[in-house]
Design an enzyme around this catalytic site. Structure first.
Site, PDB file in Angstrom:
ATOM      1  N   MET A  30       0.840  -1.199   0.000  1.00 51.38           N
ATOM      2  CA  MET A  30       0.000   0.000   0.000  1.00 51.38           C
ATOM      3  C   MET A  30       0.879   1.255   0.000  1.00 51.38           C
ATOM      4  O   MET A  30       0.422   2.351   0.341  1.00 51.38           O
ATOM      5  CB  MET A  30      -0.943  -0.012   1.201  1.00 51.38           C
ATOM      6  CG  MET A  30      -1.912  -1.191   1.131  1.00 51.38           C
ATOM      7  SD  MET A  30      -3.454  -0.922   1.978  1.00 51.38           S
ATOM      8  CE  MET A  30      -2.889  -0.705   3.652  1.00 51.38           C
ATOM      9  N   GLY A  31       2.154   1.100  -0.379  1.00 48.55           N
ATOM     10  CA  GLY A  31       3.037   2.258  -0.500  1.00 48.55           C
ATOM     11  C   GLY A  31       3.565   2.741   0.838  1.00 48.55           C
ATOM     12  O   GLY A  31       3.519   2.005   1.825  1.00 48.55           O
ATOM     13  N   HIS A  37       9.279  -3.517   3.350  1.00 50.72           N
ATOM     14  CA  HIS A  37       8.871  -3.810   1.971  1.00 50.72           C
ATOM     15  C   HIS A  37      10.098  -4.228   1.143  1.00 50.72           C
ATOM     16  O   HIS A  37      10.019  -5.158   0.333  1.00 50.72           O
ATOM     17  CB  HIS A  37       8.244  -2.571   1.314  1.00 50.72           C
ATOM     18  CG  HIS A  37       6.970  -2.100   1.959  1.00 50.72           C
ATOM     19  ND1 HIS A  37       6.869  -0.909   2.625  1.00 50.72           N
ATOM     20  CD2 HIS A  37       5.735  -2.662   2.036  1.00 50.72           C
ATOM     21  CE1 HIS A  37       5.630  -0.739   3.066  1.00 50.72           C
ATOM     22  NE2 HIS A  37       4.919  -1.791   2.734  1.00 50.72           N
ATOM     23  N   GLU A 150       5.453 -11.688   7.433  1.00 52.46           N
ATOM     24  CA  GLU A 150       4.886 -12.275   8.657  1.00 52.46           C
ATOM     25  C   GLU A 150       4.449 -11.190   9.638  1.00 52.46           C
ATOM     26  O   GLU A 150       3.784 -11.470  10.620  1.00 52.46           O
ATOM     27  CB  GLU A 150       5.913 -13.203   9.319  1.00 52.46           C
ATOM     28  CG  GLU A 150       6.142 -14.465   8.522  1.00 52.46           C
ATOM     29  CD  GLU A 150       7.113 -15.425   9.198  1.00 52.46           C
ATOM     30  OE1 GLU A 150       7.816 -15.002  10.138  1.00 52.46           O
ATOM     31  OE2 GLU A 150       7.164 -16.586   8.753  1.00 52.46           O
ATOM     32  N   LYS A 151       4.841  -9.946   9.363  1.00 51.41           N
ATOM     33  CA  LYS A 151       4.356  -8.818  10.168  1.00 51.41           C
ATOM     34  C   LYS A 151       2.825  -8.866  10.249  1.00 51.41           C
ATOM     35  O   LYS A 151       2.236  -8.592  11.287  1.00 51.41           O
ATOM     36  CB  LYS A 151       4.833  -7.519   9.515  1.00 51.41           C
ATOM     37  CG  LYS A 151       4.061  -6.273   9.830  1.00 51.41           C
ATOM     38  CD  LYS A 151       4.558  -5.672  11.102  1.00 51.41           C
ATOM     39  CE  LYS A 151       3.983  -4.328  11.453  1.00 51.41           C
ATOM     40  NZ  LYS A 151       2.699  -3.985  10.952  1.00 51.41           N
TER      41      LYS A 151
HETATM   42  P1  AMP Z   1       1.500  -2.900   3.442  1.00 53.08           P
HETATM   43  O1  AMP Z   1       2.082  -1.897   2.503  1.00 53.08           O
HETATM   44  O2  AMP Z   1       1.510  -2.476   4.871  1.00 53.08           O
HETATM   45  O3  AMP Z   1       0.167  -3.422   2.963  1.00 53.08           O
HETATM   46  O4  AMP Z   1       2.470  -4.152   3.416  1.00 53.08           O
HETATM   47  C1  AMP Z   1       2.799  -4.788   2.211  1.00 53.08           C
HETATM   48  C2  AMP Z   1       3.528  -6.061   2.528  1.00 53.08           C
HETATM   49  O5  AMP Z   1       4.715  -5.768   3.269  1.00 53.08           O
HETATM   50  C3  AMP Z   1       2.705  -7.016   3.406  1.00 53.08           C
HETATM   51  O6  AMP Z   1       2.927  -8.349   2.960  1.00 53.08           O
HETATM   52  C4  AMP Z   1       3.290  -6.796   4.779  1.00 53.08           C
HETATM   53  O7  AMP Z   1       3.150  -7.920   5.629  1.00 53.08           O
HETATM   54  C5  AMP Z   1       4.735  -6.561   4.426  1.00 53.08           C
HETATM   55  N1  AMP Z   1       5.406  -5.839   5.518  1.00 53.08           N
HETATM   56  C6  AMP Z   1       5.026  -4.648   6.061  1.00 53.08           C
HETATM   57  N2  AMP Z   1       5.849  -4.338   7.076  1.00 53.08           N
HETATM   58  C7  AMP Z   1       6.745  -5.352   7.174  1.00 53.08           C
HETATM   59  C8  AMP Z   1       7.839  -5.617   8.043  1.00 53.08           C
HETATM   60  N3  AMP Z   1       8.197  -4.797   9.017  1.00 53.08           N
HETATM   61  N4  AMP Z   1       8.541  -6.761   7.845  1.00 53.08           N
HETATM   62  C9  AMP Z   1       8.186  -7.639   6.872  1.00 53.08           C
HETATM   63  N5  AMP Z   1       7.170  -7.439   6.026  1.00 53.08           N
HETATM   64  C10 AMP Z   1       6.465  -6.315   6.174  1.00 53.08           C
END
Ligand code: AMP
Length: 282
Positions: A30-31, A37, A150-151
């Site tokens: 989601m940017g 990421h 896995e977050k």
């Molecule tokens: P988001 O942009 O928050 O939707 O996250 C996109 C992807 O990045 C998802 O698969 C999240 O689980 C992963 N992600 C976000 N933060 C972390 C993190 N700190 N460590 C590992 N993966 C992450």
């Protein structure tokens, strides 16, 4: 680096690569990109010939309009970030209409109870929104592998279920949580923390880590009480839930079973910023 905003352009670009026998790794985001990421993208780069990163803030997964409105967005910065990481990624930045057409609604999924636990209890409709957007994105991108952190462990388990339900030919790869030096799990939402809340936020990981250390020695009820008492002593953080749950089913337990993998999960507010984290216990 190629950037596409239209569904059809992206779909055609991928089709060309696939016709040459190349494999596609996909990282949906989601940017407001950060090192977490980047770790997913780096994994994808090692396991596929071409990586596609999508940047799309999905409206249907927000149960709270204020959270959707205040979600950090900075597409220019994201493109700079991605270009530094690799010149070779394809970036997909669709509009809501490109993903959903004129029908911006969630499909009513039944994820066999996974969607009812933890985040599902506190964010009604969230996982139907996640399932719906990923079904659309997987159809557009047509990846061989997709990488998830896995977050968002509950999301990872739900995505595995989604590809079974929809019979999608994509392999789901889970990636470890990236953390700041003080232990705080990296998150786009961390940008919204003020200094006081940012200073308190690493307690979340400290508490999870202590639960992991004590998991063999102490029973679950004792650990639950200890965690609640810890949060009672940290005025900057407001605990929404703490659960020790089976990694596979996400059902929380008050008694340990043999030969079962457990994880501990926390959601807490730091001011109006909602933070989640989790850890493998055994
Ligand atoms: P988001 O942009 O928050 O939707 O996250 C996109 C992807 O990045 C998802 O698969 C999240 O689980 C992963 N992600 C976000 N933060 C972390 C993190 N700190 N460590 C590992 N993966 C992450």
């Amino acid at each position: 680096m190629q950037v596409y905003s239209k569904r059809q352009q992206l779909n055609e670009a991928v089709a060309k690569l696939k016709s040459r026998g190349l494999t596609i790794g996909f990282v949906p985001t989601m940017g407001a990109l950060h090192t977490g990421h980047a770790s997913l993208i780096n994994q994808a780069l090692t396991q596929s010939d071409q990586v596609v990163v999508s940047i799309f803030v999905n409206p249907t997964q927000f149960n709270n309009t204020q959270d959707l409105e205040t979600y950090p967005r900075d597409i220019e910065q994201d493109l700079i970030f991605l270009k530094k990481l690799s010149e070779n990624v394809i970036v997909f930045t669709p509009s809501t209409e490109d993903v959903y057409g004129s029908n911006v609604i969630s499909t009513p999924y039944n994820f066999k109870g996974l969607e009812k636990q933890m985040e599902g209890k506190f964010r009604p409709g969230h996982f139907e929104g996640v399932g719906t957007v990923l079904k659309h994105l997987f159809t557009i991108v047509n990846p061989d592998k997709a990488f998830f952190g896995e977050k968002d462990f509950q999301q990872l388990q739900i995505v595995r279920k989604l590809v079974k339900i929809e019979n999608l030919p994509v392999q789901i790869i889970g990636c470890p949580i990236s953390r700041a030096n003080d232990g705080l799990a990296l998150s786009s939402r961390n940008k919204r923390l003020n200094a006081k809340h940012r200073a308190a936020a690493p307690h979340i990981y400290r508490i999870l880590d202590q639960v992991k250390k004590d998991f063999d020695k102490k029973d679950i009820l004792t650990l639950n009480k200890w965690v609640t008492a810890q949060f009672d002593n940290i005025p900057e953080l407001d605990l929404e839930y703490f659960e020790i749950a089976e990694a596979q089913t996400l059902i929380s337990h008050t008694q340990k079973k043999e030969n079962t993998r457990y994880r501990a999960f926390i959601a807490a507010f730091a001011g109006d910023v909602r933070l989640i984290d989790n850890i493998a216990l055994n």
